[in-house]
Design a protein around this motif. Structure first.
Motif, PDB file in Angstrom:
ATOM      1  N   TYR A 113       5.667  42.869   3.337  1.00  0.00           N
ATOM      2  CA  TYR A 113       5.908  44.302   3.287  1.00  0.00           C
ATOM      3  C   TYR A 113       5.670  44.879   4.679  1.00  0.00           C
ATOM      4  N   ASN A 114       6.683  45.525   5.227  1.00  0.00           N
ATOM      5  CA  ASN A 114       6.602  46.094   6.580  1.00  0.00           C
ATOM      6  C   ASN A 114       6.124  45.069   7.611  1.00  0.00           C
ATOM      7  N   GLY A 115       6.635  43.846   7.495  1.00  0.00           N
ATOM      8  CA  GLY A 115       6.317  42.800   8.467  1.00  0.00           C
ATOM      9  C   GLY A 115       4.978  42.123   8.287  1.00  0.00           C
ATOM     10  N   GLU A 116       4.203  42.508   7.273  1.00  0.00           N
ATOM     11  CA  GLU A 116       2.886  41.906   7.023  1.00  0.00           C
ATOM     12  C   GLU A 116       2.890  41.207   5.669  1.00  0.00           C
ATOM     13  N   TRP A 117       2.093  40.143   5.530  1.00  0.00           N
ATOM     14  CA  TRP A 117       1.965  39.436   4.261  1.00  0.00           C
ATOM     15  C   TRP A 117       0.803  40.025   3.467  1.00  0.00           C
ATOM     16  N   LYS A 118       1.050  40.252   2.202  1.00  0.00           N
ATOM     17  CA  LYS A 118       0.061  40.842   1.301  1.00  0.00           C
ATOM     18  C   LYS A 118      -0.161  39.916   0.108  1.00  0.00           C
ATOM     19  N   PHE A 119      -1.281  40.127  -0.591  1.00  0.00           N
ATOM     20  CA  PHE A 119      -1.651  39.355  -1.776  1.00  0.00           C
ATOM     21  C   PHE A 119      -1.817  40.328  -2.935  1.00  0.00           C
ATOM     22  N   SER A 120      -1.208  40.004  -4.067  1.00  0.00           N
ATOM     23  CA  SER A 120      -1.336  40.816  -5.269  1.00  0.00           C
ATOM     24  C   SER A 120      -1.939  39.964  -6.388  1.00  0.00           C
ATOM     25  N   ALA A 121      -3.049  40.430  -6.967  1.00  0.00           N
ATOM     26  CA  ALA A 121      -3.707  39.742  -8.087  1.00  0.00           C
ATOM     27  C   ALA A 121      -2.970  40.137  -9.369  1.00  0.00           C
ATOM     28  N   VAL A 122      -2.153  39.238  -9.904  1.00  0.00           N
ATOM     29  CA  VAL A 122      -1.278  39.569 -11.028  1.00  0.00           C
ATOM     30  C   VAL A 122      -1.952  39.284 -12.373  1.00  0.00           C
ATOM     31  N   GLY A 123      -2.259  38.023 -12.664  1.00  0.00           N
ATOM     32  CA  GLY A 123      -2.944  37.675 -13.905  1.00  0.00           C
ATOM     33  C   GLY A 123      -2.162  37.980 -15.172  1.00  0.00           C
ATOM     34  N   SER A 124      -0.851  37.737 -15.169  1.00  0.00           N
ATOM     35  CA  SER A 124      -0.023  37.985 -16.357  1.00  0.00           C
ATOM     36  C   SER A 124       0.222  36.690 -17.113  1.00  0.00           C
ATOM     37  N   GLY A 125       0.032  36.736 -18.429  1.00  0.00           N
ATOM     38  CA  GLY A 125       0.244  35.564 -19.261  1.00  0.00           C
ATOM     39  C   GLY A 125       1.597  35.572 -19.936  1.00  0.00           C
ATOM     40  N   PHE A 126       2.117  34.369 -20.210  1.00  0.00           N
ATOM     41  CA  PHE A 126       3.399  34.182 -20.878  1.00  0.00           C
ATOM     42  C   PHE A 126       3.259  33.075 -21.916  1.00  0.00           C
ATOM     43  N   GLU A 127       4.020  33.182 -22.981  1.00  0.00           N
ATOM     44  CA  GLU A 127       4.164  32.065 -23.916  1.00  0.00           C
ATOM     45  C   GLU A 127       5.417  31.302 -23.513  1.00  0.00           C
ATOM     46  N   GLY A 128       5.458  30.014 -23.794  1.00  0.00           N
ATOM     47  CA  GLY A 128       6.649  29.233 -23.491  1.00  0.00           C
ATOM     48  C   GLY A 128       6.517  28.343 -22.270  1.00  0.00           C
ATOM     49  N   GLY A 129       5.359  28.365 -21.621  1.00  0.00           N
ATOM     50  CA  GLY A 129       5.080  27.435 -20.538  1.00  0.00           C
ATOM     51  C   GLY A 129       6.005  27.545 -19.335  1.00  0.00           C
ATOM     52  N   LEU A 130       6.179  26.417 -18.663  1.00  0.00           N
ATOM     53  CA  LEU A 130       6.957  26.359 -17.427  1.00  0.00           C
ATOM     54  C   LEU A 130       8.412  26.746 -17.663  1.00  0.00           C
ATOM     55  N   GLU A 131       8.960  26.382 -18.795  1.00  0.00           N
ATOM     56  CA  GLU A 131      10.355  26.701 -19.091  1.00  0.00           C
ATOM     57  C   GLU A 131      10.586  28.217 -19.056  1.00  0.00           C
ATOM     58  N   THR A 132       9.687  28.977 -19.664  1.00  0.00           N
ATOM     59  CA  THR A 132       9.811  30.435 -19.671  1.00  0.00           C
ATOM     60  C   THR A 132       9.735  30.999 -18.256  1.00  0.00           C
ATOM     61  N   LEU A 133       8.812  30.496 -17.449  1.00  0.00           N
ATOM     62  CA  LEU A 133       8.697  30.979 -16.070  1.00  0.00           C
ATOM     63  C   LEU A 133       9.949  30.637 -15.260  1.00  0.00           C
ATOM     64  N   CYS A 134      10.469  29.434 -15.448  1.00  0.00           N
ATOM     65  CA  CYS A 134      11.690  29.047 -14.728  1.00  0.00           C
ATOM     66  C   CYS A 134      12.834  30.001 -15.060  1.00  0.00           C
ATOM     67  N   LYS A 135      13.007  30.307 -16.321  1.00  0.00           N
ATOM     68  CA  LYS A 135      14.070  31.241 -16.732  1.00  0.00           C
ATOM     69  C   LYS A 135      13.808  32.633 -16.162  1.00  0.00           C
ATOM     70  N   THR A 136      12.557  33.074 -16.176  1.00  0.00           N
ATOM     71  CA  THR A 136      12.197  34.393 -15.641  1.00  0.00           C
ATOM     72  C   THR A 136      12.592  34.512 -14.174  1.00  0.00           C
ATOM     73  N   TYR A 137      12.414  33.429 -13.424  1.00  0.00           N
ATOM     74  CA  TYR A 137      12.683  33.456 -11.986  1.00  0.00           C
ATOM     75  C   TYR A 137      14.037  32.860 -11.606  1.00  0.00           C
ATOM     76  N   GLY A 138      14.957  32.736 -12.590  1.00  0.00           N
ATOM     77  CA  GLY A 138      16.340  32.419 -12.294  1.00  0.00           C
ATOM     78  C   GLY A 138      16.692  30.947 -12.186  1.00  0.00           C
ATOM     79  N   LEU A 139      15.826  30.065 -12.654  1.00  0.00           N
ATOM     80  CA  LEU A 139      16.145  28.630 -12.609  1.00  0.00           C
ATOM     81  C   LEU A 139      16.686  28.189 -13.958  1.00  0.00           C
ATOM     82  N   SER A 140      17.694  27.300 -13.950  1.00  0.00           N
ATOM     83  CA  SER A 140      18.203  26.733 -15.206  1.00  0.00           C
ATOM     84  C   SER A 140      17.303  25.586 -15.620  1.00  0.00           C
ATOM     85  N   VAL A 141      17.043  25.526 -16.915  1.00  0.00           N
ATOM     86  CA  VAL A 141      16.174  24.459 -17.422  1.00  0.00           C
ATOM     87  C   VAL A 141      16.990  23.541 -18.306  1.00  0.00           C
TER      88      VAL A 141
END
Length: 192
Positions: free
Chosen positions: A164-192
């Protein structure tokens, strides 16, 4: 002295640490007394997102079968299949100067291998955390304890590192999902 973050908090990584270019992300956890009859194998994955907020190239997904980004910017140091012992269970090296220009955000997630088959979830995991260290001197910059608020989730987005504005930042997210790695892959645009 390291800064302790709570869910939802953000901090500037590079502005407050001039010259910081190499960081290590250490993730750790313990398994509580619940016994499903199987070992718990937690896996850390990294989704390197472009402007679309999706993984735009397959090589921008770093996990146990692709441990190092082709740019050398991100390297997963290997899969700990039990989580036993003290200290970090899995570690990721990030060279902020080598991150390709098309990458806007790095998402760090943890999933439980074969969670559904093994009847396992993050409600059975204690003391989970992520910490950021300056890998040149091993000094801890920040720590985020993920807490005990998870129950049926089989995947957690622990944090995001973003530019952001040329600097690297860290965001503490801590969000849970059901469906494991497959769900995350789909969320971020990867085909499983």
């Amino acid at each position: 002295m390291a800064i302790t973050l709570k869910k939802g908090q953000k901090i500037d990584l590079t502005k407050g640490n001039p010259g910081l270019k190499n960081i290590k992300l250490g993730l750790g956890w313990d398994i509580n007394s619940f016994d499903s009859g199987y070992d718990y194998d937690l896996d850390v994955s990294i989704f390197m997102l472009g402007e679309s907020q999706k993984v735009e190239r397959d090589e921008d997904f770093i996990f146990y079968n692709n441990l190092k980004h082709i740019s050398g910017a991100v390297e997963h140091l290997g899969d700990n299949r039990t989580g036993e012992g003290e200290g970090d269970d899995e570690e990721i090296l990030v060279n902020l100067k080598l991150i390709p220009k098309h990458i806007q955000k790095i998402v760090v997630a943890a999933t439980i291998y074969e969670a559904k088959e093994r009847k396992q979830n993050f409600g059975q995991v204690d003391n989970s955390y992520i910490r950021v260290l300056n890998s040149e001197n091993e000094q801890e910059i920040l720590r985020y304890d993920l807490g005990e608020e998870f129950s049926v989730e089989t995947a957690i987005v622990a944090c995001e590192i973003y530019k952001y504005n040329g600097e690297w930042k860290f965001s503490a997210v801590g969000s849970g999902f059901e469906g494991g790695l497959e769900t995350l892959c789909k969320t971020y645009g990867l085909s499983v």
